[in-house]
Scaffold this motif. Sequence first.
Motif, PDB file in Angstrom:
ATOM      1  N   ASP A  52       0.887  40.772 -19.085  1.00 29.19           N
ATOM      2  CA  ASP A  52       0.294  39.509 -18.645  1.00 29.19           C
ATOM      3  C   ASP A  52       1.002  38.877 -17.453  1.00 29.19           C
ATOM      4  O   ASP A  52       0.498  37.906 -16.889  1.00 29.19           O
ATOM      5  CB  ASP A  52       0.264  38.507 -19.797  1.00 29.19           C
ATOM      6  CG  ASP A  52       1.656  38.105 -20.275  1.00 29.19           C
ATOM      7  OD1 ASP A  52       2.608  38.889 -20.086  1.00 29.19           O
ATOM      8  OD2 ASP A  52       1.789  37.004 -20.844  1.00 29.19           O
ATOM      9  N   ARG A  53       2.153  39.437 -17.062  1.00 29.03           N
ATOM     10  CA  ARG A  53       2.933  38.740 -16.036  1.00 29.03           C
ATOM     11  C   ARG A  53       4.071  39.611 -15.530  1.00 29.03           C
ATOM     12  O   ARG A  53       4.635  40.402 -16.282  1.00 29.03           O
ATOM     13  CB  ARG A  53       3.508  37.469 -16.665  1.00 29.03           C
ATOM     14  CG  ARG A  53       4.271  36.584 -15.759  1.00 29.03           C
ATOM     15  CD  ARG A  53       4.625  35.300 -16.479  1.00 29.03           C
ATOM     16  NE  ARG A  53       5.415  34.458 -15.618  1.00 29.03           N
ATOM     17  CZ  ARG A  53       5.964  33.329 -15.990  1.00 29.03           C
ATOM     18  NH1 ARG A  53       5.798  32.905 -17.213  1.00 29.03           N
ATOM     19  NH2 ARG A  53       6.670  32.618 -15.157  1.00 29.03           N
ATOM     20  N   VAL A  54       4.416  39.418 -14.267  1.00 29.24           N
ATOM     21  CA  VAL A  54       5.615  40.010 -13.686  1.00 29.24           C
ATOM     22  C   VAL A  54       6.460  38.851 -13.173  1.00 29.24           C
ATOM     23  O   VAL A  54       5.951  37.980 -12.457  1.00 29.24           O
ATOM     24  CB  VAL A  54       5.285  40.982 -12.531  1.00 29.24           C
ATOM     25  CG1 VAL A  54       6.562  41.472 -11.855  1.00 29.24           C
ATOM     26  CG2 VAL A  54       4.451  42.156 -13.035  1.00 29.24           C
ATOM     27  N   ALA A  55       7.725  38.821 -13.556  1.00 27.23           N
ATOM     28  CA  ALA A  55       8.642  37.770 -13.108  1.00 27.23           C
ATOM     29  C   ALA A  55       9.758  38.426 -12.311  1.00 27.23           C
ATOM     30  O   ALA A  55      10.409  39.355 -12.796  1.00 27.23           O
ATOM     31  CB  ALA A  55       9.216  37.010 -14.303  1.00 27.23           C
ATOM     32  N   SER A  56       9.976  37.946 -11.088  1.00 29.35           N
ATOM     33  CA  SER A  56      11.019  38.486 -10.207  1.00 29.35           C
ATOM     34  C   SER A  56      11.960  37.372  -9.781  1.00 29.35           C
ATOM     35  O   SER A  56      11.506  36.317  -9.340  1.00 29.35           O
ATOM     36  CB  SER A  56      10.392  39.089  -8.944  1.00 29.35           C
ATOM     37  OG  SER A  56       9.526  40.139  -9.268  1.00 29.35           O
ATOM     38  N   THR A 101      10.858  46.020 -19.198  1.00 34.38           N
ATOM     39  CA  THR A 101       9.441  46.099 -19.527  1.00 34.38           C
ATOM     40  C   THR A 101       9.302  45.623 -20.960  1.00 34.38           C
ATOM     41  O   THR A 101      10.190  45.825 -21.782  1.00 34.38           O
ATOM     42  CB  THR A 101       8.880  47.526 -19.404  1.00 34.38           C
ATOM     43  OG1 THR A 101       9.544  48.377 -20.341  1.00 34.38           O
ATOM     44  CG2 THR A 101       9.034  48.074 -17.989  1.00 34.38           C
ATOM     45  N   TYR A 135       8.567  31.550 -23.230  1.00 34.22           N
ATOM     46  CA  TYR A 135       8.737  32.428 -24.388  1.00 34.22           C
ATOM     47  C   TYR A 135       9.484  31.709 -25.512  1.00 34.22           C
ATOM     48  O   TYR A 135       9.058  31.736 -26.674  1.00 34.22           O
ATOM     49  CB  TYR A 135       9.483  33.683 -23.941  1.00 34.22           C
ATOM     50  CG  TYR A 135       9.808  34.667 -25.032  1.00 34.22           C
ATOM     51  CD1 TYR A 135       8.802  35.369 -25.681  1.00 34.22           C
ATOM     52  CD2 TYR A 135      11.130  34.913 -25.394  1.00 34.22           C
ATOM     53  CE1 TYR A 135       9.107  36.302 -26.680  1.00 34.22           C
ATOM     54  CE2 TYR A 135      11.442  35.844 -26.367  1.00 34.22           C
ATOM     55  CZ  TYR A 135      10.421  36.529 -27.013  1.00 34.22           C
ATOM     56  OH  TYR A 135      10.736  37.442 -27.986  1.00 34.22           O
ATOM     57  N   LEU A 189       9.544  32.353 -17.220  1.00 32.49           N
ATOM     58  CA  LEU A 189       9.005  33.251 -18.238  1.00 32.49           C
ATOM     59  C   LEU A 189       9.701  33.027 -19.573  1.00 32.49           C
ATOM     60  O   LEU A 189       9.046  32.858 -20.605  1.00 32.49           O
ATOM     61  CB  LEU A 189       9.168  34.703 -17.781  1.00 32.49           C
ATOM     62  CG  LEU A 189       8.606  35.760 -18.723  1.00 32.49           C
ATOM     63  CD1 LEU A 189       7.999  36.901 -17.923  1.00 32.49           C
ATOM     64  CD2 LEU A 189       9.681  36.297 -19.633  1.00 32.49           C
ATOM     65  N   GLU A 231      11.631  32.736 -11.474  1.00 32.29           N
ATOM     66  CA  GLU A 231      10.499  33.257 -12.242  1.00 32.29           C
ATOM     67  C   GLU A 231      10.936  33.747 -13.626  1.00 32.29           C
ATOM     68  O   GLU A 231      10.217  33.541 -14.614  1.00 32.29           O
ATOM     69  CB  GLU A 231       9.795  34.375 -11.476  1.00 32.29           C
ATOM     70  CG  GLU A 231       9.033  33.868 -10.275  1.00 32.29           C
ATOM     71  CD  GLU A 231       8.282  34.968  -9.532  1.00 32.29           C
ATOM     72  OE1 GLU A 231       8.161  36.089 -10.063  1.00 32.29           O
ATOM     73  OE2 GLU A 231       7.817  34.690  -8.411  1.00 32.29           O
ATOM     74  N   VAL A 255       8.654  42.984 -16.387  1.00 36.44           N
ATOM     75  CA  VAL A 255       7.255  43.391 -16.281  1.00 36.44           C
ATOM     76  C   VAL A 255       6.631  43.390 -17.670  1.00 36.44           C
ATOM     77  O   VAL A 255       7.114  44.073 -18.578  1.00 36.44           O
ATOM     78  CB  VAL A 255       7.138  44.807 -15.657  1.00 36.44           C
ATOM     79  CG1 VAL A 255       5.677  45.238 -15.582  1.00 36.44           C
ATOM     80  CG2 VAL A 255       7.791  44.841 -14.286  1.00 36.44           C
ATOM     81  N   ARG A 256       5.572  42.585 -17.809  1.00 37.85           N
ATOM     82  CA  ARG A 256       4.762  42.568 -19.029  1.00 37.85           C
ATOM     83  C   ARG A 256       3.309  42.758 -18.611  1.00 37.85           C
ATOM     84  O   ARG A 256       2.982  42.650 -17.432  1.00 37.85           O
ATOM     85  CB  ARG A 256       4.915  41.230 -19.762  1.00 37.85           C
ATOM     86  CG  ARG A 256       6.330  40.924 -20.162  1.00 37.85           C
ATOM     87  CD  ARG A 256       6.502  39.695 -21.006  1.00 37.85           C
ATOM     88  NE  ARG A 256       5.514  38.653 -20.829  1.00 37.85           N
ATOM     89  CZ  ARG A 256       5.600  37.434 -21.342  1.00 37.85           C
ATOM     90  NH1 ARG A 256       6.641  37.108 -22.062  1.00 37.85           N
ATOM     91  NH2 ARG A 256       4.666  36.540 -21.145  1.00 37.85           N
TER      92      ARG A 256
END
Length: 109
Positions: free
Chosen positions: A36-40, A102, A52, A48, A44, A33-34
């Motif tokens: 600008d974005r949530v990656a699950s 996070t 990065y 991300l 994903e 969780v950031r």
Amino acid sequence: MTAQDVFDRQLAAIAAGDLDALLAQYHPEAVVVRFDRVASGPAEVRGLFAAYLEAKPQVDEVVSVRTSDDVIFYQARMTVGGNRVETYGTLVLRDGLIWRQTAAARPLA
């Protein structure tokens, strides 16, 4: 393996720009969780971290790191995409892997 070991491997994977080593740190049910974005999940999270690592992040200084058996809280100064930032985050471990993360960053003056 300790939480500090996980954190040290995380730093090494980022320094090496090694996407596979970085992803090997993450639980199959990981959520990042950031602001600008949530990656699950694996796809994903891969997307991300691929983006990065393209920004060529460099950890300039680990300001603080605190660990318990299954939680890591960190503060670091980094250069990402040519910009100096201060980052903060939490890594929650499950089965020795990062299960929840996070992360936030703010520009350094």
